[in-house]
Design an enzyme around this catalytic site. Sequence first.
Site, PDB file in Angstrom:
ATOM      1  CB  CYS A  75      -1.291   7.219   2.717  1.00  0.00           C
ATOM      2  SG  CYS A  75      -2.346   6.343   3.819  1.00  0.00           S
ATOM      3  CD  GLU A 111      -2.603  -1.557  -0.095  1.00  0.00           C
ATOM      4  OE1 GLU A 111      -3.087  -0.603  -0.664  1.00  0.00           O
ATOM      5  OE2 GLU A 111      -2.869  -2.839  -0.211  1.00  0.00           O
TER       6      GLU A 111
HETATM    7  P1  NAD Z   1       9.240   5.138   2.674  1.00  0.00           P
HETATM    8  O1  NAD Z   1       8.938   4.710   1.499  1.00  0.00           O
HETATM    9  O2  NAD Z   1      10.467   6.317   2.661  1.00  0.00           O
HETATM   10  O3  NAD Z   1       9.782   4.118   3.813  1.00  0.00           O
HETATM   11  C1  NAD Z   1       8.842   2.996   4.068  1.00  0.00           C
HETATM   12  C2  NAD Z   1       9.746   1.836   4.892  1.00  0.00           C
HETATM   13  O4  NAD Z   1      10.734   1.153   3.890  1.00  0.00           O
HETATM   14  C3  NAD Z   1      10.604   2.405   5.917  1.00  0.00           C
HETATM   15  O5  NAD Z   1      10.614   1.331   6.753  1.00  0.00           O
HETATM   16  C4  NAD Z   1      11.940   2.320   5.137  1.00  0.00           C
HETATM   17  O6  NAD Z   1      12.945   2.250   5.896  1.00  0.00           O
HETATM   18  C5  NAD Z   1      11.857   1.255   4.209  1.00  0.00           C
HETATM   19  N1  NAD Z   1      12.754   1.280   3.130  1.00  0.00           N
HETATM   20  C6  NAD Z   1      13.426   2.220   2.230  1.00  0.00           C
HETATM   21  N2  NAD Z   1      14.099   1.763   1.433  1.00  0.00           N
HETATM   22  C7  NAD Z   1      14.061   0.224   1.609  1.00  0.00           C
HETATM   23  C8  NAD Z   1      14.751  -0.650   0.981  1.00  0.00           C
HETATM   24  N3  NAD Z   1      15.500  -0.441  -0.199  1.00  0.00           N
HETATM   25  N4  NAD Z   1      14.615  -2.035   1.383  1.00  0.00           N
HETATM   26  C9  NAD Z   1      13.663  -2.226   2.558  1.00  0.00           C
HETATM   27  N5  NAD Z   1      13.103  -1.221   2.977  1.00  0.00           N
HETATM   28  C10 NAD Z   1      13.295   0.000   2.709  1.00  0.00           C
HETATM   29  O7  NAD Z   1       7.913   5.595   3.196  1.00  0.00           O
HETATM   30  P2  NAD Z   1       7.836   6.549   4.514  1.00  0.00           P
HETATM   31  O8  NAD Z   1       8.354   7.976   4.456  1.00  0.00           O
HETATM   32  O9  NAD Z   1       8.040   5.892   5.696  1.00  0.00           O
HETATM   33  O10 NAD Z   1       6.172   6.768   4.391  1.00  0.00           O
HETATM   34  C11 NAD Z   1       5.450   7.513   3.908  1.00  0.00           C
HETATM   35  C12 NAD Z   1       4.892   7.141   2.644  1.00  0.00           C
HETATM   36  O11 NAD Z   1       4.157   5.901   2.822  1.00  0.00           O
HETATM   37  C13 NAD Z   1       3.888   7.904   1.861  1.00  0.00           C
HETATM   38  O12 NAD Z   1       4.173   8.030   0.295  1.00  0.00           O
HETATM   39  C14 NAD Z   1       2.425   7.415   2.278  1.00  0.00           C
HETATM   40  O13 NAD Z   1       1.844   7.788   1.122  1.00  0.00           O
HETATM   41  C15 NAD Z   1       2.729   6.078   2.206  1.00  0.00           C
HETATM   42  N6  NAD Z   1       1.856   5.496   3.125  1.00  0.00           N
HETATM   43  C16 NAD Z   1       0.849   4.625   2.534  1.00  0.00           C
HETATM   44  C17 NAD Z   1      -0.229   4.009   3.239  1.00  0.00           C
HETATM   45  C18 NAD Z   1      -1.252   3.194   2.510  1.00  0.00           C
HETATM   46  O14 NAD Z   1      -2.198   2.448   3.057  1.00  0.00           O
HETATM   47  N7  NAD Z   1      -1.425   3.229   1.140  1.00  0.00           N
HETATM   48  C19 NAD Z   1      -0.271   4.193   4.369  1.00  0.00           C
HETATM   49  C20 NAD Z   1       0.746   4.914   5.070  1.00  0.00           C
HETATM   50  C21 NAD Z   1       1.711   5.360   4.499  1.00  0.00           C
END
Ligand code: NAD
Length: 541
Positions: free
Chosen positions: A327, A293
């Site tokens: 989000c 998501e």
């Molecule tokens: P992000 O993508 O920066 O990070 C998400 C997670 O991925 C973190 O734990 C991060 O450390 C990890 N990550 C990053 N690179 C990685 C890799 N190469 N391998 C493994 N893990 C990795 O997102 P964020 O800033 O934490 O969250 C905000 C984003 O999440 C926004 O885009 C928001 O819209 C989205 N979001 C979506 C929903 C939904 O239900 N659609 C809900 C909450 C947040």
Amino acid sequence: MIDSHAKVPFPTNEPVLDFAPGSPERAELKQALDAMASEEVEIPVVVKGEQRRAGEKVPVVMPHDHGHVLGYVHQASAQDVSDAIAASQEAAPAWRAMPFAERAAIFLRAAELLAGRHRAQINAACMLGQSKTCYQSEIDAVCELVDFWRYNVAFAEEIYQEQPESAPGIWNRTDHRPLEGFVFAVTPFNFLSIALNIPTAPALMGNSVLWKPANTSALGAWYGYELLREAGLPDGVISFLPGEGPVQGDAALASEHLAGLHFTGSTKTFRTLYKGIAQNLEHYRSIPRVVGETGGKDFIVAHPSADAASLATAIVRGAFEYQGQKCSAASRAYIPKSLWPSVRDDVLARTAELRVGDVRDFGNFMGAVIDKRAFDKIDGYFKLAQETAKVLTKGAPDDSKGYFIPPTVVQVDDPAHRLMKEEIFGPMISVYVYDDAKFDEVLELTDTSTPYGLTGAIFARDRAAIVKAMEKLRFAAGNFYINDKPTGAVVGQQPFGGGRASGTNDKAGSASNLLRWLSPRSIKETLVPPRDHGYPFLAKE
Ligand code: NAD
């Protein structure tokens, strides 16, 4: 072994406490905030129940007071991940053999602990570590998480009860097996409920899990993890592997035992992980399930028949609560010319009253954005708005003490402006004002301006306009609201998730999500098997 079929408790949504002055929950929370702010926690990596504090560590700070260190979080190494994979394979047979009722009891107990004696502690961690107001923390870290745990148990029971028909002399059954291997759970900073649901949903279905929480939500994630351990989660079933991501991600994706990815976060990170899985595909023992998501560019479209006051309320709440870091946050609005002057004045008057600051001051409506990286990104969009559009609100970003961005309303003349297309993930909403006669064109713009498809809202009193918007925007949002803000989905009521670039839309907190963590086996038993291989048609006439 007990043969009786246990009926799970009927789930209901956890009531939201209001923290009004003089309430006992307010006093308890203030005490927890003071206690937590005065200590420093060393958050470990946890593998097979063993807490590891040997590796690199990074500080955990309050976003609204970034000089204040709340603790340190140790970063999981590639070796930790490899040990966690071994531990998950070791723990898997006993975990999946445990009857569903016993696994379910662990998560039901976790829900009760959270709703009860851990409530103030988790709220304090979420407020201090993620800069949520008490109300925003309560609806996320407590109520939504309790709901996830209670409802998932009820959905899982329904799934396990689903069995095929049987013909005479035959007994057909479905064995709802978990996946073979481990699930890699990767979670975002912005919701503790999501951070804990992502690893626990597959675990409830009998899977063992490697959980990589975000560094920026490590404090709340750690208290949530400890609560699960207190509730009886066995060693090795969920490993706790904090870090920036790439180190843990590369190590997890390289394992032949990867059976699934359960992700919530940005579209960019999800695509990186999805590609990583695709590249390793032939090395895996099974084809991994991929559930993600991701981001959104969520909309509010108003028809000329909309009620101006409810529209203004939805804009303010939908765009600015939790600093726009949901989000589902409203980030673009399309308002008809006839309504704009009154809606604009109302929104600006309300926005001018919103206080931004330290969330320990309960008079503040908003806290800070999560970290320096987020601040700089949003600040960039703020400057873009100043240079290329009309910023209607007062105030400017200031990160001298905390990462503060004021609630910002921008008016654009071009509906294809970057501010109407890109996810900003901060307290900024861009408004495009349209000619009243051009409602159809505006629906087309809403549908096609961004790659996302997460949430959106139509405001109208004219029923035909609502019907038209529902039809035209059918694929523009996985969660669609009529005369309501596009945020605030409730587990069991509005299952959450979107399509297009917003994810695989497997709806967190629903049976559809839980089904992804199963690989059913169909069993046919012939009660009295034939003893002759021949068929009647072979007989001589
Ligand atoms: P992000 O993508 O920066 O990070 C998400 C997670 O991925 C973190 O734990 C991060 O450390 C990890 N990550 C990053 N690179 C990685 C890799 N190469 N391998 C493994 N893990 C990795 O997102 P964020 O800033 O934490 O969250 C905000 C984003 O999440 C926004 O885009 C928001 O819209 C989205 N979001 C979506 C929903 C939904 O239900 N659609 C809900 C909450 C947040």
